[in-house]
Scaffold this motif. Structure first.
Motif, mmCIF file in Angstrom:
data_model
loop_
_atom_site.group_PDB
_atom_site.id
_atom_site.type_symbol
_atom_site.label_atom_id
_atom_site.label_comp_id
_atom_site.label_asym_id
_atom_site.label_seq_id
_atom_site.Cartn_x
_atom_site.Cartn_y
_atom_site.Cartn_z
ATOM 1 N N GLY A 6 -20.299 -8.819 -19.759
ATOM 2 C CA GLY A 6 -20.303 -10.239 -19.529
ATOM 3 C C GLY A 6 -20.137 -10.260 -18.108
ATOM 4 N N ASN A 7 -19.250 -11.214 -17.422
ATOM 5 C CA ASN A 7 -18.936 -11.530 -15.869
ATOM 6 C C ASN A 7 -17.832 -10.387 -15.906
ATOM 7 N N ILE A 8 -17.826 -9.433 -14.974
ATOM 8 C CA ILE A 8 -16.617 -8.505 -14.788
ATOM 9 C C ILE A 8 -16.289 -8.465 -13.360
ATOM 10 N N THR A 9 -16.956 -9.512 -12.423
ATOM 11 C CA THR A 9 -16.678 -9.501 -11.063
ATOM 12 C C THR A 9 -15.208 -9.760 -10.772
ATOM 13 N N GLN A 10 -14.450 -10.590 -11.420
ATOM 14 C CA GLN A 10 -13.283 -10.724 -11.156
ATOM 15 C C GLN A 10 -12.435 -9.596 -11.456
ATOM 16 N N ALA A 11 -12.526 -8.721 -12.331
ATOM 17 C CA ALA A 11 -11.896 -7.471 -12.768
ATOM 18 C C ALA A 11 -12.267 -6.625 -11.418
ATOM 19 N N ILE A 12 -13.331 -6.585 -10.985
ATOM 20 C CA ILE A 12 -13.947 -5.532 -10.045
ATOM 21 C C ILE A 12 -13.036 -6.003 -8.527
ATOM 22 N N VAL A 13 -13.155 -7.088 -8.291
ATOM 23 C CA VAL A 13 -12.503 -7.759 -7.220
ATOM 24 C C VAL A 13 -11.029 -7.573 -7.164
ATOM 25 N N LEU A 14 -10.496 -7.702 -8.143
ATOM 26 C CA LEU A 14 -8.888 -7.372 -8.323
ATOM 27 C C LEU A 14 -8.677 -6.120 -7.981
ATOM 28 N N LEU A 15 -9.536 -5.104 -8.694
ATOM 29 C CA LEU A 15 -9.367 -3.742 -8.622
ATOM 30 C C LEU A 15 -9.566 -3.029 -7.103
ATOM 31 N N LEU A 16 -10.489 -3.777 -6.564
ATOM 32 C CA LEU A 16 -10.950 -3.631 -5.040
ATOM 33 C C LEU A 16 -9.652 -4.143 -4.098
ATOM 34 N N ILE A 17 -8.741 -5.315 -4.538
ATOM 35 C CA ILE A 17 -7.901 -5.760 -3.641
ATOM 36 C C ILE A 17 -6.979 -4.931 -3.707
ATOM 37 N N TYR A 18 -6.452 -4.221 -4.901
ATOM 38 C CA TYR A 18 -5.179 -3.421 -5.153
ATOM 39 C C TYR A 18 -5.734 -1.951 -4.264
ATOM 40 N N THR A 19 -6.830 -1.810 -4.519
ATOM 41 C CA THR A 19 -7.211 -0.311 -3.501
ATOM 42 C C THR A 19 -7.111 -0.565 -2.074
ATOM 43 N N VAL A 20 -7.639 -1.643 -1.713
ATOM 44 C CA VAL A 20 -7.404 -2.038 -0.157
ATOM 45 C C VAL A 20 -5.893 -2.250 0.146
ATOM 46 N N GLY A 21 -5.191 -2.858 -0.713
ATOM 47 C CA GLY A 21 -3.780 -2.989 -0.248
ATOM 48 C C GLY A 21 -3.020 -1.774 -0.462
ATOM 49 N N PHE A 22 -3.321 -0.721 -1.286
ATOM 50 C CA PHE A 22 -2.548 0.586 -1.235
ATOM 51 C C PHE A 22 -2.998 1.267 -0.199
ATOM 52 N N SER A 23 -4.278 1.197 0.274
ATOM 53 C CA SER A 23 -4.797 1.989 1.356
ATOM 54 C C SER A 23 -4.132 1.530 2.822
ATOM 55 N N LEU A 24 -4.126 0.196 2.880
ATOM 56 C CA LEU A 24 -3.568 -0.272 3.990
ATOM 57 C C LEU A 24 -2.029 0.151 4.174
ATOM 58 N N MET A 25 -1.500 0.128 3.057
ATOM 59 C CA MET A 25 0.170 0.571 2.978
ATOM 60 C C MET A 25 0.317 2.159 3.252
ATOM 61 N N ALA A 26 -0.644 2.808 2.659
ATOM 62 C CA ALA A 26 -0.513 4.230 3.078
ATOM 63 C C ALA A 26 -1.078 4.328 4.616
ATOM 64 N N ILE A 27 -1.950 3.899 5.118
ATOM 65 C CA ILE A 27 -2.012 3.787 6.419
ATOM 66 C C ILE A 27 -0.996 3.518 7.356
ATOM 67 N N PHE A 28 -0.075 2.169 7.097
ATOM 68 C CA PHE A 28 0.772 1.814 7.748
ATOM 69 C C PHE A 28 1.890 2.626 7.804
ATOM 70 N N ALA A 29 2.296 3.176 6.591
ATOM 71 C CA ALA A 29 3.557 4.222 6.409
ATOM 72 C C ALA A 29 3.136 5.532 7.217
ATOM 73 N N PHE A 30 1.994 5.955 7.166
ATOM 74 C CA PHE A 30 1.591 7.132 7.705
ATOM 75 C C PHE A 30 1.873 7.237 9.321
ATOM 76 N N ASP A 31 1.480 6.036 9.849
ATOM 77 C CA ASP A 31 1.493 5.870 11.282
ATOM 78 C C ASP A 31 2.888 5.735 11.859
ATOM 79 N N ARG A 32 3.931 5.437 10.627
ATOM 80 C CA ARG A 32 5.183 5.317 11.130
ATOM 81 C C ARG A 32 6.151 6.341 10.390
ATOM 82 N N ARG A 33 5.546 7.167 9.906
ATOM 83 C CA ARG A 33 6.410 8.313 9.057
ATOM 84 C C ARG A 33 6.588 9.529 9.896
ATOM 85 N N ASP A 34 7.718 9.961 9.820
ATOM 86 C CA ASP A 34 8.130 11.357 10.932
ATOM 87 C C ASP A 34 8.076 12.408 9.916
ATOM 88 N N VAL A 35 6.744 13.049 10.172
ATOM 89 C CA VAL A 35 6.552 14.429 9.530
ATOM 90 C C VAL A 35 6.535 15.602 10.443
#
Length: 257
Positions: free
Chosen positions: A228-257
């Motif tokens: 059936g219609n799985i568009t909502q599920a895919i969009v939600l998963l992609l939103i999570y992916t983008v959100g976690f990805s942006l958090m990783a990028i933001f944290a890496f730019d400011r993390r002291d390694v």
């Protein structure tokens, strides 16, 4: 940017966990194809090799595949910190953003490697069951394993490829989350544990109302077989992916390694 991505791929190829995981995903379908209690557990009596990919995906996607992703992706940061190779990399005339994005691209491709290994192993292990026309379903299309009538090889292949692609989409948020925890904790075991703990906690939230369930990642672990219609599920998963990805990028730019 391409050179950084290729560098990360080479690093991944020498990672022990990144080599073990695809091998395990490839070999497990051979176990499922002759498991005596498969029908009792998965409610299917294998009539065709086209049904084995759904069995393999269904049994690995719940925990084993997220485990492999959590450990391997976390090691992309934690391993470099442990070996002291990340700091010299950041001393090069390359922005931190480019470095973490290259790691992110490879991290998001790793679940696809596991899915393809599972699919290939399933198709090889399913050879004794045949790949001709059969009465039933692949478990990845309408009607599940019961199907809706006679299924042709081309239609079965289309369902298997669709299910495999959806499995990759399902695993993307966990790869991005593992990378974020890797940046945050700078330790492979801690980041992998945090990723798996998040998965377990989300599963425990099953006691909450349906309104909350619909926005949880763990509510879509059957995405590979959903109809059936799985568009909502895919969009939600992609939103999570983008959100976690942006958090990783933001944290890496400011993390002291």
């Amino acid at each position: 940017m391409l050179s950084l991505i290729l560098l990360e791929i080479r690093k991944l190829l020498v990672s022990r966990s990144a080599r073990i995981a695809p091998v395990v995903c490839f070999l497990l379908p051979f176990l499922w194809s002759f498991a005596p209690r498969l029908g009792e557990i998965m409610h299917v009596d294998l009539m065709s090799g086209w049904q084995l990919p759904a069995v393999s995906i269904g049994l690995t996607v719940q925990f084993l595949m997220p485990l492999f992703i959590a450990v391997t992706v976390a090691e992309m940061i934690g391993g470099e910190v442990a070996h002291g190779t990340l700091a010299p990399l950041l001393l090069r005339p390359v922005s931190r953003t480019r470095v973490i994005i290259s790691k992110l691209v490879v991290a998001l491709l790793f679940p696809l490697v596991l899915v393809l290994a599972t699919l290939l192993g399933s198709l090889v292990a399913g050879l004794p069951h045949g790949y001709g026309e059969f009465m039933g379903g692949t478990g990845l299309g309408p009607g599940g394993f019961a199907g809706v009538g006679v299924l042709s090889p081309s239609a079965a292949l289309a369902e298997v490829l669709r299910g495999s692609l959806l499995t990759w989409v399902l695993m993307l948020p966990f790869a991005a989350l593992a990378l974020f925890f890797g940046v945050l904790l700078l330790n492979t075991s801690a980041a992998a544990l945090a990723t798996l703990a998040t998965l377990i906690v989300l599963r425990l939230l099953i006691v909450f109302p349906d309104a909350i369930q619909r926005i949880l990642l763990t509510n879509y672990f059957n995405l590979y077989a959903m109809q059936g219609n799985i568009t909502q599920a895919i969009v939600l998963l992609l939103i999570y992916t983008v959100g976690f990805s942006l958090m990783a990028i933001f944290a890496f730019d400011r993390r002291d390694v």
